[in-house]
Scaffold this active site. Structure first.
Site, PDB file in Angstrom:
ATOM      1  N   GLU A 144     -45.219  18.396 -17.944  1.00 37.73           N
ATOM      2  CA  GLU A 144     -44.845  18.382 -19.187  1.00 37.73           C
ATOM      3  C   GLU A 144     -45.604  17.833 -20.571  1.00 37.73           C
ATOM      4  OE1 GLU A 144     -40.393  17.086 -19.327  1.00 37.73           O
ATOM      5  OE2 GLU A 144     -41.180  16.361 -21.532  1.00 37.73           O
ATOM      6  N   GLU A 169     -38.054  12.017 -15.396  1.00 42.80           N
ATOM      7  CA  GLU A 169     -39.210  11.089 -15.922  1.00 42.80           C
ATOM      8  C   GLU A 169     -37.700   9.364 -15.755  1.00 42.80           C
ATOM      9  OE1 GLU A 169     -39.121  12.013 -20.252  1.00 42.80           O
ATOM     10  OE2 GLU A 169     -40.758  13.101 -19.658  1.00 42.80           O
TER      11      GLU A 169
END
Length: 354
Positions: free
Chosen positions: A271, A179
């Site tokens: 995710e 991320e």
């Protein structure tokens, strides 16, 4: 109102012995998605072989677009005790998962504290998932700091070693930056174009998954959108771009971005959760189902966060399950989110697109 912006999850501080069963288990029943009596020869990998990006889809060895569905581990520095022979058997056989995402945190007590240990741990999980016929996403879980270049040297080292140990396998996908945040798309692209050749030098055929701007939101959480990636894609073949969402926080703007992006780019949702951006709080199953419907319609693979007994609502097992070594099968040890996601991995046809 503009949806809540993505923010890094606060790491769980729960302790626990780092136990990992190394005993191999029989191959799992097939996923994609046969009956419980299907022979072990028809596991997801046996059925589909090596995967490759074709256009905007992920395709199997026969050129057919496939949608993988599965679970992500939590950080292995905290929750390796949840990843035993029994729990992985349950994921493959009882849950009928196609894919396991192995999350190796870089900071927060992860890889940088003991590179050899965490490389060995990731490799062990790759081998155990492989023995059960599942695909594996090798997740380099950089989170904070958000600039992937901060960990470039370690990323090269980690992926070189993992690729060397697993280059003969046909079930590996490499996720090179979990991320990214606080940096431009050009900065993330530059990182990807330095790491991908390291992997391809050893394992030239495996798909590579590239994190996107603003906690893998295609930039939505920092006021951008997918157009910057469409206009300036990574210069490498056989890659996909990642998107993350948490349904109670990330609503119509995020859903629309995922839909548009998937029409122009190969996308994998590596995710997501049914809760808020921190993986906690109440479950919004209705919004989550809208995402799942979209992903089924566009054949976007997905991985749910997470296969542990962390106290947050996003961890599928009740707290204490891992310390007690189960029970792993059925629903008695599952939180509501665990029951919901297990049902949708096991029997996707029972939840058709609208």
């Amino acid at each position: 109102m503009k949806p809540a912006r993505l923010r890094p999850r606060t790491a769980a501080a729960l302790g626990g012995a780092l136990l990992l069963a190394l005993t191999a288990a029989p191959a799992a029943d097939a996923v994609l998605h046969p009956s419980p009596r299907t022979p072990a020869a028809t596991t997801p990998v046996a059925l589909n072989g090596r995967l490759e990006v074709c256009g905007t889809k992920l395709c199997n060895a026969h050129g057919k677009a496939v949608q993988l569905r599965g679970m992500s581990t939590h950080g292995t520095q905290w929750y390796a005790q949840c990843l035993t022979s029994g729990s992985l058997d349950a994921l493959a056989k009882d849950w009928k998962a196609d894919v396991l995402r192995v999350s190796t945190y870089v900071q927060e007590g992860g890889y940088e504290t003991d590179p050899q240990r965490f490389t060995d741990l990731a490799d062990s999980l790759i081998r155990q998932a492989t023995d059960r016929g599942m695909y594996v996403i090798v997740d380099w879980h950089m989170l904070s700091p958000g600039d992937p270049h901060t960990n470039l040297a370690d990323a090269r080292r980690f992926f070189t070693e993992i690729a060397k140990r697993n280059h003969g396998r046909n079930n590996i996908l490499y996720e090179i930056a979990n991320e990214p945040s606080g940096v431009s798309w050009s900065r993330i692209k530059s990182y990807a174009e330095q790491v991908i050749p390291v992997i391809r030098a050893v394992d030239p055929d495996a798909p590579v998954l590239v994190g996107t701007r603003a906690w893998s939101s295609f930039g939505v959480s920092e006021g951008a959108d997918e157009s910057e990636v469409v206009a300036d894609p990574v210069d490498a073949p056989n890659i996909m771009y990642t998107f993350h969402f948490y349904a109670d926080s990330h609503r119509d703007e995020y859903l629309a971005t995922l839909s548009r992006a998937a029409d122009r780019l190969p996308v994998f949702v590596t995710e997501f959760g049914t809760q808020n951006y921190a993986g906690e709080g109440g479950n919004d199953f209705a919004m989550s189902q809208r995402y799942l419907d979209l992903m089924a319609d566009k054949k976007i693979g997905w991985v749910n966060w997470n296969y542990s007994d962390d106290h947050r609502t996003g961890a599928v097992f009740n707290t204490g399950t891992c310390a007690n070594d189960g029970p792993w099968t059925g629903t008695s040890s599952l939180k509501p989110a665990g029951v919901w996601i297990r049902d949708r991995i096991r029997t996707p046809d029972d939840f058709p697109t609208g």
